[in-house]
Design an enzyme around this catalytic site. Sequence first.
Site, PDB file in Angstrom:
ATOM      1  CD  GLU A  35      -3.056  -0.602  -0.073  1.00  0.00           C
ATOM      2  OE1 GLU A  35      -3.532   0.705  -0.163  1.00  0.00           O
ATOM      3  OE2 GLU A  35      -3.610  -1.423  -0.695  1.00  0.00           O
ATOM      4  CB  CYS A 190     -14.332   3.321 -12.106  1.00  0.00           C
ATOM      5  SG  CYS A 190     -15.241   5.062 -11.912  1.00  0.00           S
ATOM      6  CB  CYS A 197     -19.710   3.545 -18.261  1.00  0.00           C
ATOM      7  SG  CYS A 197     -18.851   4.903 -17.576  1.00  0.00           S
ATOM      8  CB  CYS A 200     -19.277  -0.046 -14.532  1.00  0.00           C
ATOM      9  SG  CYS A 200     -19.355   0.492 -12.704  1.00  0.00           S
ATOM     10  CB  CYS A 206     -23.060   5.459 -12.092  1.00  0.00           C
ATOM     11  SG  CYS A 206     -21.544   6.731 -12.165  1.00  0.00           S
TER      12      CYS A 206
END
Length: 353
Positions: A35, A190, A197, A200, A206
Amino acid sequence: MKPFAERLLDWHAQHGRRDLPWQQERSPYRVWVSEIMLQQTQVATVIGYFERFMQRFPDVGALACAPVDEVLHLWSGLGYYARARNLHRAAQLLASEHGGEFPWTVEAVSALPGIGRSTAGAILALSRGLRCAILDGNVKRVLTRHRRIMGWPDAPATLKLLWPLADELTPAARAADYTQAIMDLGATLCTRANPACDACPVHADCASAMHGEQAQYPTPRPRKTVPVRATRFLMLVREDGALLLERRPPSGIWGGLWSFPELGERDDALARCAQFGLEAHGKPRKLPRLLHTFTHFQLVITPLSLRVRERASACMDSATLLWYNAAAPAAIGLAKPVQDLIRAHGATQETSP
């Protein structure tokens, strides 16, 4: 329509990423290192660094006991070196105050150097399955688009809207899968430009997609004029081709790394050479300038190459100075422009008669 989290989990079961090195043998330590490396750095770049880092520092104890120079050496080229220094310091605190184990709360983990609320949540969710909301760059992009939230995502007013939403959407069950799923959604579908899209799983509700405004979210950071600074690097070359390097202060740009001595605008190269106990041969030779871009400014570097010989009272390798031999390089941390100049110097040496 299924809840947001359920749709995301169904999609992730078929399309999520599972072959990244930090997804294997997940532990708080491995998730933490990945991370931190992934902050402002592409996955493809991080993979090699992560694998080398894990091979040398397989656990908190190994990292805590290592010299900071070795940690910075393995980080060289990855940039944002405060991340490496914070990793090292946090490992020492984990070893000395927590028995080498990560705490179990977001508050305790985020108290460690270099770990914010989102990173702490990711560590605990991904490695231990705890229900912890995260809000990294990918998640901010997904949520601002899905709920049509205006405002630069890192602005305090926007964060006050995003954190409660991120917490609300995070399910109690399968928290690790959900956390990975929403990060993957932002990273693979995204995306910042040209989001996919049609593929998605949460496209149907959305808000930005309904208005055809995906490209307007998230709101860009307010633009500021990027200042340009200038400096000169003094490349002192010994008779055997070794280069004099100086350790930079622990804070500031390239903190703790080794670099060429810097000259101010009015500093004299020959006088600085004499301060090191070195005898100059000829005059400094100006090399092509380098442009290095930081987050908040650009740095124009003018390298000055100068052949030198050590006097009887010459400087010796110390905590702040060393002679660097590119043919047998020391395991130290080097800033990217310094690496480039050393590489160019080595190529010149090889082609010289």
